[in-house]
Design a protein around this motif. Structure first.
Motif, short mmCIF file in Angstrom:
data_model
loop_
_atom_site.label_atom_id
_atom_site.label_comp_id
_atom_site.label_asym_id
_atom_site.label_seq_id
_atom_site.Cartn_x
_atom_site.Cartn_y
_atom_site.Cartn_z
N VAL A 117 9.60 4.59 7.90
CA VAL A 117 10.45 3.40 7.79
C VAL A 117 10.99 3.27 6.37
CG1 VAL A 117 10.49 0.88 7.95
CG2 VAL A 117 9.37 2.22 9.74
N ALA A 118 10.17 3.54 5.37
CA ALA A 118 10.63 3.44 3.99
C ALA A 118 11.79 4.39 3.72
CB ALA A 118 9.49 3.71 3.02
N ALA A 119 11.66 5.63 4.17
CA ALA A 119 12.73 6.61 3.96
C ALA A 119 14.02 6.17 4.65
CB ALA A 119 12.29 7.98 4.46
N ALA A 120 13.91 5.68 5.87
CA ALA A 120 15.10 5.24 6.61
C ALA A 120 15.71 3.99 5.99
CB ALA A 120 14.74 4.99 8.07
N LEU A 121 14.88 3.06 5.55
CA LEU A 121 15.39 1.85 4.89
C LEU A 121 16.12 2.21 3.60
CD1 LEU A 121 12.86 -1.14 4.92
CD2 LEU A 121 15.24 -1.14 5.63
N ALA A 122 15.52 3.10 2.84
CA ALA A 122 16.15 3.53 1.58
C ALA A 122 17.53 4.13 1.84
CB ALA A 122 15.25 4.52 0.85
N ARG A 123 17.64 4.94 2.88
CA ARG A 123 18.95 5.51 3.24
C ARG A 123 19.95 4.40 3.56
NH1 ARG A 123 15.72 9.31 5.76
NH2 ARG A 123 15.94 8.33 7.80
N ARG A 124 19.52 3.40 4.31
CA ARG A 124 20.42 2.29 4.67
C ARG A 124 20.87 1.52 3.44
NH1 ARG A 124 19.92 -0.45 10.40
NH2 ARG A 124 19.33 1.37 11.62
N PHE A 125 19.96 1.35 2.49
CA PHE A 125 20.29 0.59 1.28
C PHE A 125 20.95 1.47 0.21
CE2 PHE A 125 16.62 -2.33 2.54
CZ PHE A 125 17.47 -3.30 3.05
N GLY A 126 20.95 2.77 0.40
CA GLY A 126 21.53 3.68 -0.57
C GLY A 126 20.74 3.76 -1.87
N ILE A 127 19.40 3.67 -1.75
CA ILE A 127 18.52 3.75 -2.92
C ILE A 127 17.41 4.76 -2.65
CG2 ILE A 127 19.04 1.41 -3.72
CD1 ILE A 127 16.46 0.44 -2.42
N ASP A 128 16.62 5.03 -3.67
CA ASP A 128 15.51 5.96 -3.54
C ASP A 128 14.31 5.29 -2.88
OD1 ASP A 128 16.85 8.06 -4.80
OD2 ASP A 128 16.12 7.48 -6.78
N TRP A 129 13.37 6.12 -2.46
CA TRP A 129 12.11 5.60 -1.95
C TRP A 129 10.98 6.44 -2.52
CZ3 TRP A 129 8.24 7.44 1.44
CH2 TRP A 129 8.46 8.70 1.98
N ALA A 130 9.79 5.87 -2.50
CA ALA A 130 8.60 6.56 -2.99
C ALA A 130 7.44 6.26 -2.04
CB ALA A 130 8.24 6.10 -4.40
N ASP A 131 6.54 7.21 -1.94
CA ASP A 131 5.34 7.01 -1.14
C ASP A 131 4.18 6.73 -2.10
OD1 ASP A 131 3.10 7.22 0.55
OD2 ASP A 131 4.16 8.63 1.85
N ALA A 132 3.59 5.55 -1.98
CA ALA A 132 2.49 5.18 -2.86
C ALA A 132 1.31 6.13 -2.72
CB ALA A 132 2.06 3.73 -2.59
N ASP A 133 1.18 6.78 -1.56
CA ASP A 133 0.10 7.76 -1.41
C ASP A 133 0.18 8.85 -2.48
OD1 ASP A 133 -1.01 6.50 0.77
OD2 ASP A 133 -0.19 7.89 2.26
N ASP A 134 1.39 9.17 -2.91
CA ASP A 134 1.56 10.20 -3.94
C ASP A 134 1.06 9.75 -5.31
OD1 ASP A 134 2.75 11.80 -2.00
OD2 ASP A 134 4.79 11.23 -2.57
N LEU A 135 0.80 8.48 -5.46
CA LEU A 135 0.35 7.94 -6.75
C LEU A 135 -1.17 7.78 -6.83
CD1 LEU A 135 3.15 5.25 -7.21
CD2 LEU A 135 3.04 7.54 -8.21
N HIS A 136 -1.86 8.08 -5.74
CA HIS A 136 -3.33 8.00 -5.76
C HIS A 136 -3.89 9.04 -6.71
CE1 HIS A 136 -4.79 5.12 -2.84
NE2 HIS A 136 -3.92 5.54 -1.94
N PRO A 137 -4.87 8.68 -7.51
CA PRO A 137 -5.55 9.69 -8.32
C PRO A 137 -6.31 10.66 -7.39
CG PRO A 137 -6.54 7.52 -8.68
CD PRO A 137 -5.39 7.33 -7.76
N PRO A 138 -6.52 11.89 -7.83
CA PRO A 138 -7.21 12.87 -6.99
C PRO A 138 -8.57 12.39 -6.46
CG PRO A 138 -6.26 13.94 -8.90
CD PRO A 138 -6.07 12.46 -9.10
N ALA A 139 -9.28 11.59 -7.23
CA ALA A 139 -10.59 11.10 -6.77
C ALA A 139 -10.44 10.20 -5.54
CB ALA A 139 -11.29 10.34 -7.90
N ASN A 140 -9.38 9.40 -5.50
CA ASN A 140 -9.15 8.55 -4.33
C ASN A 140 -8.84 9.39 -3.10
OD1 ASN A 140 -9.41 6.35 -6.02
ND2 ASN A 140 -7.41 5.47 -5.55
N VAL A 141 -7.99 10.39 -3.27
CA VAL A 141 -7.62 11.26 -2.15
C VAL A 141 -8.87 11.97 -1.62
CG1 VAL A 141 -6.25 13.25 -1.43
CG2 VAL A 141 -5.25 11.53 -2.94
N ALA A 142 -9.69 12.47 -2.53
CA ALA A 142 -10.91 13.18 -2.12
C ALA A 142 -11.85 12.24 -1.37
CB ALA A 142 -11.60 13.77 -3.35
#
Length: 166
Positions: free
Chosen positions: A11-36
């Motif tokens: 939904v974030a990616a599709a919304l960003a396309r509609r608004f003509g702006i970028d999007w980011a996934d907060a999962d990509d900002l987790h420190p490695p310890a959180n992901v593990a």
């Protein structure tokens, strides 16, 4: 915002396309310890989430300063959303809401995500849906992606004029 498997990234990616702006996934900002920790089936606690939420808040603020940004982020508790609003006061939340049964089925189908389906119950246990005084919109995810995105877009645009939009 919402629990795992609600469709936040899609939904974030599709919304960003509609608004003509970028999007980011907060999962990509987790420190490695959180992901593990999550990959091992251990739920994160507030101490685990604090540095991650700070990073998400910085990303939101940077995005707002650059013309806008859509971020896919669980933001399960009111306090987490308050931290994000502290960093980016104009943030609008789209709460992607779905039944535990539907989202469990979706989570079980995912094969390339670090978040195991077994952690979904822990997310539902701490979930605090948007409150009436929070700027945002609730959208049921038991519909097509196109319909969900259209409702989310309408809700976000409505929040530009009515901070209490539900």
């Amino acid at each position: 915002m919402g629990v795992s498997a609600a469709g936040k990234s899609t939904v974030a990616a599709a919304l960003a396309r509609r608004f003509g702006i970028d999007w980011a996934d907060a999962d990509d900002l987790h420190p490695p310890a959180n992901v593990a920790k999550m990959a091992a089936g251990i739920p994160l606690d507030d101490d685990d989430r604090a540095p991650w939420l700070a990073a998400v808040g910085r990303r939101l603020a940077d995005g707002a300063a650059g013309g806008g940004l859509v971020v896919a982020c669980s933001a399960l508790k009111r306090g987490y959303r308050d931290l994000l609003r502290d960093a980016c006061p104009d943030a609008v939340f789209v709460y992607l809401d779905g039944s535990p049964r539907l989202l469990s089925a979706r989570a079980a189908e995912r094969t390339e995500h670090f978040m195991p389906p077994g952690l979904l119950d822990s997310q539902f246990a701490i979930l605090e849906p948007l409150q009436r005084d929070e700027r945002g919109i609730r959208v049921d995810v038991d519909d097509s992606v196109d319909d969900i995105v259209a409702l989310a877009e309408k809700g976000v645009r409505g929040c530009d004029t009515d901070p209490g939009q539900r």
